[in-house]
Design an enzyme around this catalytic site. Structure first.
Site, PDB file in Angstrom:
ATOM      1  N   ASP A   1       0.863  -1.182   0.000  1.00  0.00           N
ATOM      2  CA  ASP A   1       0.000   0.000   0.000  1.00  0.00           C
ATOM      3  C   ASP A   1       0.901   1.233   0.000  1.00  0.00           C
ATOM      4  O   ASP A   1       1.671   1.442   0.944  1.00  0.00           O
ATOM      5  CB  ASP A   1      -0.871  -0.051   1.264  1.00  0.00           C
ATOM      6  N   ILE A   2       0.824   2.036  -1.025  1.00  0.00           N
ATOM      7  CA  ILE A   2       1.736   3.188  -1.156  1.00  0.00           C
ATOM      8  C   ILE A   2       1.532   4.192  -0.024  1.00  0.00           C
ATOM      9  O   ILE A   2       2.464   4.923   0.341  1.00  0.00           O
ATOM     10  CB  ILE A   2       1.572   3.860  -2.538  1.00  0.00           C
TER      11      ILE A   2
ATOM     12  N   SER B   1      -2.030   4.696 -14.298  1.00  0.00           N
ATOM     13  CA  SER B   1      -2.963   4.480 -15.418  1.00  0.00           C
ATOM     14  C   SER B   1      -3.459   3.041 -15.607  1.00  0.00           C
ATOM     15  O   SER B   1      -4.302   2.818 -16.495  1.00  0.00           O
ATOM     16  CB  SER B   1      -2.353   4.935 -16.760  1.00  0.00           C
TER      17      SER B   1
ATOM     18  N   ILE C   1      -8.278   2.313 -13.096  1.00  0.00           N
ATOM     19  CA  ILE C   1      -9.483   2.900 -13.719  1.00  0.00           C
ATOM     20  C   ILE C   1      -9.204   3.369 -15.152  1.00  0.00           C
ATOM     21  O   ILE C   1     -10.047   3.307 -16.028  1.00  0.00           O
ATOM     22  CB  ILE C   1     -10.005   4.056 -12.825  1.00  0.00           C
TER      23      ILE C   1
ATOM     24  N   ASP D   1      -5.663   7.338  -5.740  1.00  0.00           N
ATOM     25  CA  ASP D   1      -5.960   8.749  -5.456  1.00  0.00           C
ATOM     26  C   ASP D   1      -6.827   8.845  -4.189  1.00  0.00           C
ATOM     27  O   ASP D   1      -6.537   9.602  -3.250  1.00  0.00           O
ATOM     28  CB  ASP D   1      -6.708   9.323  -6.670  1.00  0.00           C
TER      29      ASP D   1
HETATM   30  N1  APR Z   1      -1.292   1.609  -3.029  1.00  0.00           N
HETATM   31  C1  APR Z   1      -0.685   1.301  -4.203  1.00  0.00           C
HETATM   32  N2  APR Z   1      -1.353   1.107  -5.358  1.00  0.00           N
HETATM   33  C2  APR Z   1      -2.706   1.219  -5.315  1.00  0.00           C
HETATM   34  C3  APR Z   1      -3.415   1.540  -4.132  1.00  0.00           C
HETATM   35  C4  APR Z   1      -2.645   1.734  -2.959  1.00  0.00           C
HETATM   36  N3  APR Z   1      -3.219   2.048  -1.789  1.00  0.00           N
HETATM   37  N4  APR Z   1      -4.755   1.571  -4.438  1.00  0.00           N
HETATM   38  C5  APR Z   1      -4.866   1.266  -5.749  1.00  0.00           C
HETATM   39  N5  APR Z   1      -3.643   1.044  -6.282  1.00  0.00           N
HETATM   40  C6  APR Z   1      -3.277   0.639  -7.640  1.00  0.00           C
HETATM   41  C7  APR Z   1      -4.336   0.025  -8.493  1.00  0.00           C
HETATM   42  O1  APR Z   1      -4.569  -1.334  -8.104  1.00  0.00           O
HETATM   43  C8  APR Z   1      -3.682   0.149  -9.849  1.00  0.00           C
HETATM   44  O2  APR Z   1      -2.755  -0.915 -10.030  1.00  0.00           O
HETATM   45  O3  APR Z   1      -2.901   1.802  -8.358  1.00  0.00           O
HETATM   46  C9  APR Z   1      -2.909   1.467  -9.737  1.00  0.00           C
HETATM   47  C10 APR Z   1      -3.545   2.640 -10.490  1.00  0.00           C
HETATM   48  O4  APR Z   1      -4.960   2.499 -10.461  1.00  0.00           O
HETATM   49  P1  APR Z   1      -5.944   3.757 -10.184  1.00  0.00           P
HETATM   50  O5  APR Z   1      -5.788   4.203  -8.802  1.00  0.00           O
HETATM   51  O6  APR Z   1      -7.287   3.361 -10.673  1.00  0.00           O
HETATM   52  O7  APR Z   1      -5.339   4.922 -11.112  1.00  0.00           O
HETATM   53  P2  APR Z   1      -5.434   5.144 -12.681  1.00  0.00           P
HETATM   54  O8  APR Z   1      -5.638   3.863 -13.429  1.00  0.00           O
HETATM   55  O9  APR Z   1      -4.247   5.998 -12.998  1.00  0.00           O
HETATM   56  O10 APR Z   1      -6.776   5.998 -12.853  1.00  0.00           O
HETATM   57  C11 APR Z   1      -6.773   7.322 -12.368  1.00  0.00           C
HETATM   58  O11 APR Z   1      -8.636   6.890 -10.983  1.00  0.00           O
HETATM   59  O12 APR Z   1      -8.655   7.183  -8.737  1.00  0.00           O
HETATM   60  C12 APR Z   1      -9.007   7.755  -9.912  1.00  0.00           C
HETATM   61  O13 APR Z   1      -8.886  10.114  -9.483  1.00  0.00           O
HETATM   62  C13 APR Z   1      -8.261   9.033 -10.158  1.00  0.00           C
HETATM   63  O14 APR Z   1      -9.619   9.606 -12.004  1.00  0.00           O
HETATM   64  C14 APR Z   1      -8.352   9.120 -11.639  1.00  0.00           C
HETATM   65  C15 APR Z   1      -8.207   7.680 -12.082  1.00  0.00           C
END
Ligand code: APR
Length: 181
Positions: A10-11, A117, A120, A34
């Site tokens: 978890d980052i 990326s 979502i 995010d």
């Molecule tokens: N720690 C590390 N990685 C995480 C965590 C966490 N706590 N939570 C989620 N992830 C991972 C996801 O599993 C995925 O592998 O982060 C990676 C990126 O996924 P998203 O968070 O969905 O980000 P992204 O694909 O870049 O989409 C961005 O999603 O959250 C919204 O506001 C954001 O609209 C933007 C979109």
């Protein structure tokens, strides 16, 4: 030369100087990493984000980390995957390059990235991992200031792709098993 670590976790709990957030153009929070970062940092993070006026895809902007262990959050906006013909690869590479450039400006020594990326925004994970690792390799070749880059995968599948790409690039020096040289 700085080290690359590929870990699953978890980052928001990483004890590093800066963590990178995979944000959206509004910088006003969202789901995924995010949402997790905003929940862990607390409401002051959103207050500061509101002063930034959003962020272009591929760009990166900085806030403090507030209740996070990290002192800084570098917010970057990855491309939404639309099939690969809309400059997605270059925009994703820019996210890593611009986030690292911000880290240099801040003088951080340790930084953690999520898999930008590939949630979502649906960017294919293997291709995203190749781009990210290539950018880390280019950066670590010429930069002497950052001691450690951590790639923090949230799930095992993502972890596997980044580990494989990092090994292919020769960036994961496996420490020799104790007692054998
Ligand atoms: N720690 C590390 N990685 C995480 C965590 C966490 N706590 N939570 C989620 N992830 C991972 C996801 O599993 C995925 O592998 O982060 C990676 C990126 O996924 P998203 O968070 O969905 O980000 P992204 O694909 O870049 O989409 C961005 O999603 O959250 C919204 O506001 C954001 O609209 C933007 C979109």
């Amino acid at each position: 030369m700085g080290k690359l670590l590929v870990i699953q976790g978890d980052i928001t709990t990483q004890e590093v100087d800066a963590i990178v957030n995979a944000a959206n153009n509004s910088l006003l929070g969202g789901g995924g990493v995010d949402g997790a970062i905003h929940r862990a940092a607390g409401p002051q993070l959103l207050h500061e984000c509101r002063t930034l006026g959003g962020c272009q895809t591929g760009e990166a902007k900085v806030t403090r980390g507030y209740n996070l262990p990290a002192q800084w959050v570098i917010h970057t906006v990855g491309p939404i995957w639309r099939g690969g013909a809309y400059n997605e690869d270059q925009l994703l590479a820019s996210c890593y390059r611009n986030s690292l450039a911000q880290a240099i400006q801040l003088g951080v020594k340790t930084i953690a990235f999520p898999s930008i990326s590939t949630g979502i925004y649906s960017f294919p994970v293997q291709q995203a991992a190749r781009i990210a690792i290539r950018e880390f390799a280019h950066f670590l070749d010429r930069d002497q200031t950052i001691a450690e880059i951590s790639m923090v995968a949230f799930d095992a599948n993502t972890f596997g792709h980044y580990k494989q790409e990092a090994e292919r690039a020769g960036l994961l020096r496996e420490d020799p098993p104790i007692g054998k040289n």
